[in-house]
Scaffold this active site. Structure first.
Site, PDB file in Angstrom:
ATOM      1  CG  HIS A   1     -24.043  11.581  25.498  1.00 16.32           C
ATOM      2  ND1 HIS A   1     -24.081  12.567  26.283  1.00 16.32           N
ATOM      3  CD2 HIS A   1     -22.839  11.636  24.754  1.00 16.32           C
ATOM      4  CE1 HIS A   1     -22.790  13.142  26.342  1.00 16.32           C
ATOM      5  NE2 HIS A   1     -22.109  12.530  25.227  1.00 16.32           N
TER       6      HIS A   1
ATOM      7  CD  GLU B   1     -14.346  12.859  22.066  1.00 16.53           C
ATOM      8  OE1 GLU B   1     -14.460  14.083  22.085  1.00 16.53           O
ATOM      9  OE2 GLU B   1     -15.031  11.957  22.703  1.00 16.53           O
TER      10      GLU B   1
END
Length: 554
Positions: A469, A383
């Site tokens: 993804h 992140e």
């Protein structure tokens, strides 16, 4: 509805237009000063996407003038029509490269209107020679665009975007609407870039592109944003301990103020701040972020409720240390900016995200089958690497640039895990799961969790969440091969180790990649980064080239 894997994997960033590309060949020749002579075209757009070499003669003029002169002398190549370089680009940022070059980031414009997602980066060496021009320029705009016929106003564009969204949110920030030139496939038009950001009924952030003449919705990108800045606090720097999600005792850097201990680490940059959303984040409360600064009456944070906060606080510090020690980067933006995390967001929120507007991390507690999303250091590293990317290449969260964005976060999340040296591996997010053998993704074998390990097997559908993804697996496999070596699809790669791979990927992300970078452009960026660091004829350059051959990216 998202699948469990998709929901768990929505580890976000911010979001262009990227076109699907056919993969052209490129030529390589060594020049002086470790600069490869390369000319690579984006065949779909018919425009160069990466050119390197001794592109100009030495000059003592301003850096931007060197770049603009080169573009003016190559207008036919970039198909700029009658527009000069100064009319076609604005300088977004200029900085010094650690290897001695000047680096300029550009924004393409047309009649003063930004061409959304069309950014470029140029390197000029210490002799005033342009050595790299990276980033696709949208060509022939003078032929494809007329004067803007804005029958739709900026406010009307917001209303049309809300209609497409299906409801009027309770906004955390006011919607924005900016006129841009929007290019996708063969279509170029004036459009409003409308951004809608909110927290209820669940966190949402949406970029809509509304055609200025007709009001037609041209495109939609889903990202995440939020809304207010955390407060500062003064006190005495001290230390304490806490228990993490696995019951391990962690040393904590704290701040003591008025006999209360806060999860504030003042020993790193401008600080690491950890907040508690107290499981809020509902339709009734849209102002929960960043929440309450996590605190305790003693310096011992050992309650079950504190575990996620101890994880987030500890791992944010480890990520900071990795980037500072290994890459010389002070916090995610290189300027020491505070790192802010909020834990216990929402009810059974099975996700985590970097919020580029609020500039903070947000973590849910999972749904019962998973631990808090703070429990995995590679997830935290993932992140915060989105924040690094936002502050440098700003890879748009769509198509191949979005998959590159995800892969960068997976690569550096993994490298942070190895830096921390606590049962490291090439799995992503395995510590989030109670059941052993589960993970979000695998870099060594992307197919283990349903992701492609070769460009020929890439996902080509329209689901952007799945695309970014899933297709990140291709770049993840290349990174693994560069680090560890191996034979893949008949191509043998000699590994150069994780540290060198990380330095190459970091340099590419911060020095060469542009907002709408394709896999093909990225290959050139990685190769040039290896040449910069280790020489044009080095084993490192060979390994990078072989790895991308192995995964089918030309």
């Amino acid at each position: 509805m998202k699948t469990k894997k998709q929901s768990l994997a929505v580890l976000l960033s911010a979001g262009i237009v990227a076109t699907s590309i056919s993969l052209p060949t490129s030529s390589y020749a060594a020049t002086s000063n470790n600069v490869l002579s390369t000319e690579k075209y984006n065949e779909a757009i018919k425009s160069p996407e990466f050119i390197s070499g001794q592109l100009t003669t030495p000059s003592s003029t301003k850096t931007e003038d060197v770049v603009f002169r080169y573009v003016d002398e190559n207008k036919d190549k970039y198909k700029l029509g009658t527009k000069s370089a100064k009319e076609s680009f604005t300088v977004k940022k200029q900085e010094d490269d650690t290897l001695g070059a000047k680096v300029i980031r550009l924004q393409q414009t047309y009649n003063g209107v930004p061409v959304w997602g069309s950014t470029q980066v140029a390197h000029v060496d210490n002799k005033g020679v342009l050595t790299v021009f990276s980033g696709t320029v949208i060509p022939d705009l003078d032929q494809k665009l007329q004067q803007p016929n804005q029958k739709i106003s900026a406010n009307e564009a917001v209303s049309l975007a809300e209609k497409e969204l299906g409801f009027k949110p309770n906004y955390t920030v006011e919607p924005t609407s900016e006129l841009v030139v929007y290019a996708k496939d063969d279509t170029v038009s004036y459009a409003y870039h409308v951004h809608l950001g909110f927290l209820s009924p669940q966190p949402g952030s949406h970029d809509y592109f509304v055609e200025a003449e007709t009001g037609k919705i041209l495109d939609h990108i889903e990202v995440l944003h939020a809304a207010k800045n955390p407060r500062n606090i003064t006190g005495t720097v001290t230390t304490g301990t806490g228990k993490d999600s696995f019951g391990n005792t962690r040393s904590l850097n704290l701040l003591k103020s008025n006999n209360t201990y806060y999860l504030v680490d003042k020993t790193r940059g401008q600080g690491i701040y950890t907040y508690d959303a107290q499981n809020k984040g509902s339709e009734d409360d849209t102002s929960v972020l960043p929440g309450v600064l996590f605190n305790n009456s003693t310096n011992s944070f050992i309650s079950k409720n504190a575990q996620a906060a101890v994880d987030a606080h500890t791992y944010a510090g480890k990520v900071y240390d990795y980037y500072k020690t290994v890459h010389g980067r002070d916090s995610y933006d290189g300027n020491g900016t505070k790192i802010v995390s909020t834990v216990h967001f929402g009810q059974q929120y099975e996700n985590a995200f970097w919020d580029p507007e609020l500039k903070q991390m947000v973590y849910g507690d999972g749904d019962g089958s998973t631990r808090s999303f703070t429990a995995a250091i590679d997830a935290v590293g993932h992140e915060l690497t989105h924040a690094v990317t936002d502050s440098s290449s700003n890879l748009i969260y769509q198509n191949e640039s979005g998959a590159l964005n995800e892969a960068m976060s997976d690569v550096f999340g993994t490298l942070v895990e190895y830096y921390n040296n606590s049962n490291p591996d090439y799995l992503i997010g395995e510590d989030l799961f109670f059941q052993s053998g589960q993970a979000l993704r695998s870099m060594s074998d992307p197919t283990k969790y349903g992701d492609p390990d070769h460009y020929s097997k890439r996902y080509t559908g329209t689901n952007q969440s799945q695309l970014v993804h899933t297709n990140s697996g291709i770049i993840n496999k290349a990174a693994y091969l560069i680090a560890e070596g191996g034979t893949h699809y008949g191509v043998t790669v000699n590994g150069i180790g994780k540290d060198k791979m990380g330095k190459i990927f970091y340099r590419a992300n911060t020095q060469y990649l542009t907002e709408s970078a394709t896999f093909s452009q990225a290959r050139q960026a990685f190769v040039q980064s290896a040449a910069d660091l280790y020489g044009t004829q080095s084993a490192e350059v060979t390994s990078v080239n072989k790895a991308f051959d192995a995964v089918g990216v030309k």
